[in-house]
Write a protein that holds these residues in place. Structure first.
Motif: not given
Length: 166
Positions: A10-14, A61-69, A94-99, A101-110
Motif C-alpha cells: 500500500v505505501p509503495v503503490a501510493v 494505476c491498474d497495476m497498483a489498484t488491482r495488485g492490492v485488491a 487520485q481515484r486510484a490512490i484513494e481506493y 488507501k481504503t485497504f486495511k493491514p488485516e486485509q493484506i497481511d498474511g
C-alpha cells in the motif's frame, strides 16, 4: 522488524502514484508553455512499438489498484480507460490512490502464500501472494511509472530524479 505485505504494497503503490501525479503535472505545465495539446502529449511514445503516455499511466494505476485488491481477495476497482486530458488523467490517479488507501493491514497481511491467478491474453499466470507482489506488481508499477517519466522527459519536460522519487 519485518515488513508486512501491507507495508510493502500500500505505501509503495501510493507513493509511486503520487510521484507519477507530480511528474504528469510538470508534463502538463510544459505542454501548456509550448502550446502542445494534452491529447498530443498523452499520445506520445518513446518508440513506435511502445504504448503512449496515457496507456503507461492507465496501466500503472491498474497495476497498483488491482495488485492490492487481489492480495486482499477483493474484486478490483475498474477504470474505463477513456482519459484524453491531463485533468482527467490526474483524476484517475487520485481515484486510484484513494481506493488503495481504503485497504486495511488485516486485509493484506498474511497474503504471502495466497494463490493469485491472473487471466491474460496468452493464458493464466499463477503466483503465491509474495511473489505476485514482489516479482510482478511492483516491477510492473515502476516500469510504467518510469516509462511515463521518460516519455515526458524526452518531450522536453523539465524533470529530474527528485521528481520521480519524490
Amino acid at each position: 522488524m519485518t515488513l508486512s505485505m501491507y507495508q510493502t504494497a500500500v505505501p509503495v503503490a501510493v507513493r509511486a502514484l503520487e510521484n507519477l501525479a507530480h511528474v504528469l503535472k510538470k508534463g502538463a505545465e510544459h505542454a501548456a508553455k509550448k502550446n502542445v495539446t494534452d491529447e498530443t502529449l498523452l499520445q506520445t511514445r518513446l518508440i513506435p512499438d511502445m504504448l503512449p503516455l496515457i496507456k503507461q499511466v492507465q496501466i500503472a494505476c491498474d497495476m497498483a489498484t488491482r495488485g492490492v485488491a487481489r492480495l486482499a481477495e477483493v474484486e478490483p476497482m475498474s477504470f474505463e480507460d477513456n482519459e484524453t486530458t491531463f485533468e482527467q488523467t490526474s483524476s484517475r490517479i487520485q481515484r486510484a490512490i484513494e481506493y488503495i488507501k481504503t485497504f486495511k493491514p488485516e486485509q493484506i497481511d498474511g497474503s504471502e502464500s495466497r494463490t493469485i491467478i491472473l487471466k491474460t491474453r496468452t493464458g493464466e499466470m499463477t503466483f503465491e501472494g509474495q511473489a505476485y507482489l514482489l516479482q510482478f506488481v511492483i516491477p510492473n508499477l515502476f516500469f510504467h511509472c518510469t516509462t511515463a517519466y521518460n516519455i515526458l522527459r524526452e518531450a522536453g519536460s523539465e524533470l529530474g530524479k527528485p521528481d520521480f522519487i519524490g
